[in-house]
Design a protein around this motif. Structure first.
Motif, mmCIF file in Angstrom:
data_model
loop_
_atom_site.group_PDB
_atom_site.id
_atom_site.type_symbol
_atom_site.label_atom_id
_atom_site.label_comp_id
_atom_site.label_asym_id
_atom_site.label_seq_id
_atom_site.Cartn_x
_atom_site.Cartn_y
_atom_site.Cartn_z
ATOM 1 N N THR A 90 0.837 -1.201 0.000
ATOM 2 C CA THR A 90 0.000 0.000 0.000
ATOM 3 C C THR A 90 0.873 1.251 0.000
ATOM 4 O O THR A 90 0.659 2.179 -0.791
ATOM 5 C CB THR A 90 -0.898 0.018 1.262
ATOM 6 O OG1 THR A 90 -1.431 -1.272 1.464
ATOM 7 C CG2 THR A 90 -1.991 1.036 1.131
ATOM 8 N N MET A 104 -6.492 3.749 -9.270
ATOM 9 C CA MET A 104 -5.395 4.241 -10.101
ATOM 10 C C MET A 104 -5.512 3.732 -11.531
ATOM 11 O O MET A 104 -5.125 4.397 -12.472
ATOM 12 C CB MET A 104 -4.068 3.799 -9.504
ATOM 13 C CG MET A 104 -3.749 4.572 -8.247
ATOM 14 S SD MET A 104 -2.354 3.870 -7.419
ATOM 15 C CE MET A 104 -2.345 4.848 -5.944
ATOM 16 N N LEU A 131 3.032 -3.784 -6.063
ATOM 17 C CA LEU A 131 1.704 -4.273 -5.684
ATOM 18 C C LEU A 131 1.499 -5.702 -6.173
ATOM 19 O O LEU A 131 1.130 -6.591 -5.401
ATOM 20 C CB LEU A 131 0.646 -3.342 -6.268
ATOM 21 C CG LEU A 131 -0.779 -3.870 -6.222
ATOM 22 C CD1 LEU A 131 -1.277 -3.834 -4.810
ATOM 23 C CD2 LEU A 131 -1.680 -3.053 -7.108
ATOM 24 N N LEU A 190 -7.283 0.796 -4.074
ATOM 25 C CA LEU A 190 -6.313 1.788 -4.559
ATOM 26 C C LEU A 190 -5.895 1.465 -5.994
ATOM 27 O O LEU A 190 -5.840 2.343 -6.851
ATOM 28 C CB LEU A 190 -5.070 1.764 -3.674
ATOM 29 C CG LEU A 190 -5.004 2.727 -2.515
ATOM 30 C CD1 LEU A 190 -3.723 2.491 -1.749
ATOM 31 C CD2 LEU A 190 -5.049 4.149 -3.002
ATOM 32 N N PHE A 191 -5.625 0.185 -6.223
ATOM 33 C CA PHE A 191 -5.192 -0.247 -7.547
ATOM 34 C C PHE A 191 -6.274 0.056 -8.580
ATOM 35 O O PHE A 191 -6.002 0.588 -9.659
ATOM 36 C CB PHE A 191 -4.880 -1.741 -7.509
ATOM 37 C CG PHE A 191 -4.579 -2.328 -8.844
ATOM 38 C CD1 PHE A 191 -3.498 -1.880 -9.566
ATOM 39 C CD2 PHE A 191 -5.386 -3.316 -9.377
ATOM 40 C CE1 PHE A 191 -3.215 -2.413 -10.804
ATOM 41 C CE2 PHE A 191 -5.103 -3.846 -10.610
ATOM 42 C CZ PHE A 191 -4.023 -3.401 -11.330
ATOM 43 N N LEU A 247 2.821 1.651 -3.312
ATOM 44 C CA LEU A 247 1.925 2.086 -4.385
ATOM 45 C C LEU A 247 1.622 3.575 -4.243
ATOM 46 O O LEU A 247 1.659 4.332 -5.224
ATOM 47 C CB LEU A 247 0.636 1.259 -4.334
ATOM 48 C CG LEU A 247 -0.360 1.481 -5.461
ATOM 49 C CD1 LEU A 247 0.264 1.088 -6.780
ATOM 50 C CD2 LEU A 247 -1.623 0.679 -5.245
ATOM 51 N N VAL A 273 -5.647 -2.136 -0.783
ATOM 52 C CA VAL A 273 -4.703 -2.133 -1.899
ATOM 53 C C VAL A 273 -5.439 -2.426 -3.211
ATOM 54 O O VAL A 273 -5.152 -1.837 -4.253
ATOM 55 C CB VAL A 273 -3.559 -3.118 -1.595
ATOM 56 C CG1 VAL A 273 -3.532 -4.286 -2.512
ATOM 57 C CG2 VAL A 273 -2.238 -2.409 -1.656
ATOM 58 N N VAL A 302 -8.138 8.656 -4.289
ATOM 59 C CA VAL A 302 -6.989 8.025 -3.648
ATOM 60 C C VAL A 302 -6.972 8.374 -2.164
ATOM 61 O O VAL A 302 -6.725 7.513 -1.309
ATOM 62 C CB VAL A 302 -5.690 8.451 -4.344
ATOM 63 C CG1 VAL A 302 -4.490 7.944 -3.582
ATOM 64 C CG2 VAL A 302 -5.663 7.921 -5.757
ATOM 65 N N PHE A 347 5.523 5.237 -10.890
ATOM 66 C CA PHE A 347 4.203 4.604 -10.877
ATOM 67 C C PHE A 347 4.301 3.149 -11.338
ATOM 68 O O PHE A 347 3.688 2.258 -10.754
ATOM 69 C CB PHE A 347 3.231 5.404 -11.749
ATOM 70 C CG PHE A 347 1.816 4.923 -11.629
ATOM 71 C CD1 PHE A 347 1.236 4.767 -10.384
ATOM 72 C CD2 PHE A 347 1.075 4.614 -12.747
ATOM 73 C CE1 PHE A 347 -0.064 4.320 -10.250
ATOM 74 C CE2 PHE A 347 -0.228 4.157 -12.628
ATOM 75 C CZ PHE A 347 -0.795 4.010 -11.383
#
Lengths: 322, 164
Positions: free
Chosen positions: A123, B73, A145, B69-70, A126, B66, B27, A138
């Motif tokens: 986390t 994004m 991740l 978030l992924f 990322l 996570v 985010v 990025f």
């Protein structure tokens, strides 16, 4: 208060001061070991002997560099992510029993606590990669991740074998349970999976895809200046120390050893051997590709981890009960 | 001291949960959700349930946040997007959520599903696992339902952008 044993443990050993010094020394050791393997000399000048102060010189250099946050980046996450990573890395060491009674947090669920803290790192990486608002960071963040979430599951499962053998999750009790024999012998497969997955969790070669200097130029750390770069690099060495100490604790009998030398000596020397082993992996193997890495993680390692649990079940409960 | 800690954790949880919904940048919303989960983990620690607390951290922050978030994004929404208007779907969602909340409330009431032995502070791991699977099986299934909802939500989020 100042002289209470717990306070001294937190501040001196195994706490913050020792973590900082050992982290810096590991940086030197890594460069020296890699250099020896590649028939180079490595750090030489910055010291009385063998360039041992090289990392402290680097540290001072980085500390005096200009500190800035790149334009259009997200300043909050950019600064928060590496510093939180450093704090979490230090928290890992607090869970390890270095000698009888020499443990900052002797909690009942020490092993899951260690692994749960580790799960926070994708986390943070990322967020660090995203906040820099730049291409390579990025990509590095996304790689971290994929890689770390894929390898977390075999990591937890390989630790489960140890928990089944010891019948406890308390790290000090796991060490005590090894007084009749180290767990690396019945748990050889588990130890192998644990070592491989922990190298991937630490983002070290051959699994250093999130950094990959030659492809994405340091990946998620690319935009970090000065002290923040230090904070981004630091957790790598602290995690190396913590993971090696954990490997020693759950597979190599921790601080147990012949009584003519103190337990702390056995603990630290075993940890050092594991650290050098992981460093040799770095200088021996080339970097794997992302698809190879993910396939190995989700198929081979996961299957092996489940087989290991089956073997452990047979060892602990025995065939007749099936 | 415990009361003070409880209030602190509750305040962090509720504040971060509100921020998770209201944040203009998704985010930040996802990160606030992670902090709300940390607050919940703190509440578990206060209840002497360290094992559940650590798993709350590992599963919810280590995996669910996570994942969200992924997705955020990957899809990359504009900052400060206008919130969705009130649709028929929101009414259905509201009914479902209140049903789920009502059921959870009924489960939280000890008389609905009586357990023989509650796992107190002197409870070891095997007793804990037995009581978790025997007496609290239904509760456990509800928690896994929440997990499934999170995964489906993340998948739905990543799918909406495909058509455009």
């Amino acid at each position: 208060m100042i002289t209470s044993p717990l306070f001294l443990q937190i501040v001196l050993f195994p706490g913050l001061t020792s973590i900082a010094i050992i982290g810096a020394l590991l940086g030197w050791l890594e460069r020296k070991v890699t250099a020896r393997v590649q028939l180079r000399i490595g750090p030489l000048y910055a010291s009385p002997a063998g360039g041992i102060l090289q990392m402290f010189a680097d540290l001072i250099k980085l500390a005096f560099k200009e500190l800035f946050v790149p334009e259009n980046s997200d300043a909050f996450f950019f600064i928060m992510a590496p510093t939180t990573g450093l704090v979490l890395g230090a928290a890992l060491v607090g869970l390890i029993p270095f000698a009888p009674g020499l443990q900052i947090a002797n909690i009942e669920v020490g092993l899951p606590a260690f692994l749960a803290i580790i799960t926070l790192s994708p986390t943070l990486i990322l967020l660090a990669g995203w906040s820099a608002n730049s291409k390579f960071p990025f990509i590095g963040g996304l790689r971290a991740l994929f890689q770390q979430t894929a390898y977390e599951i075999p990591l937890w499962l390989s630790a489960l074998g140890v928990i089944m053998m010891a019948g406890t999750m308390n790290l000090a009790q796991i060490v005590a349970a090894q007084s009749t024999g180290w767990f690396i012998i019945p748990q050889a497969l588990g130890a192998f999976i644990f070592l491989v997955t922990s190298v991937a969790e630490m983002e070290r070669l051959p699994f250093d895809l999130p950094e990959a200097e030659s492809e994405i130029m340091m990946g998620w750390q690319a935009e970090y200046p000065g002290v923040l770069f230090l904070a981004a690099q630091g957790p790598g060495f602290v995690k190396l120390y913590a993971f090696s100490a954990l490997f020693t604790t759950i597979f190599l009998g921790g601080f147990l050893g012949p009584s003519f030398l103190p337990p702390l000596f056995w603990m630290l020397s075993k940890t050092l051997i594991v650290i050098v082993l992981i460093m040799l992996l770095r200088s021996t193997f080339p970097r794997v590709r992302l698809d190879q890495l993910l396939r190995a993680g989700w198929t081979t390692l996961l299957t092996l981890a489940i087989i290991n649990i089956g073997i452990t079940y047979l060892l602990v409960v025995g065939l007749p009960t099936l | 001291m415990t009361d003070l800690l409880f209030l602190a954790f509750a305040a962090v949880t509720i504040g971060a949960a509100i921020l998770a919904i209201e944040a203009r940048d998704l985010v930040y919303g996802a990160a606030a959700l992670g902090i709300a989960f940390l607050g919940v983990a703190g509440l578990f620690f206060l209840l002497d349930a360290a094992y559940v607390g650590w798993f709350q951290i590992a599963v919810y922050i280590g995996a669910v946040v996570v994942l969200i978030l992924f997705t955020v994004m990957l899809v990359g929404p504009k900052m400060g997007e206008t919130p969705l208007g009130l649709k028929r779907v929101s009414l259905l969602a509201a009914i479902l959520v209140s049903l789920l909340l009502g059921m959870t409330g009924a489960l939280a009431n000890a008389t609905a599903f009586p357990g023989q032995d509650s796992c107190g502070s002197g409870c070891d791991l095997s007793m804990f696992s037995t009581s978790l699977l025997k007496n609290y099986g239904v509760h456990l299934e509800f928690m896994s339902l929440v997990m499934a909802a999170a995964v489906i939500g993340a998948l739905a989020l990543s799918k909406t952008d495909r058509g455009q």
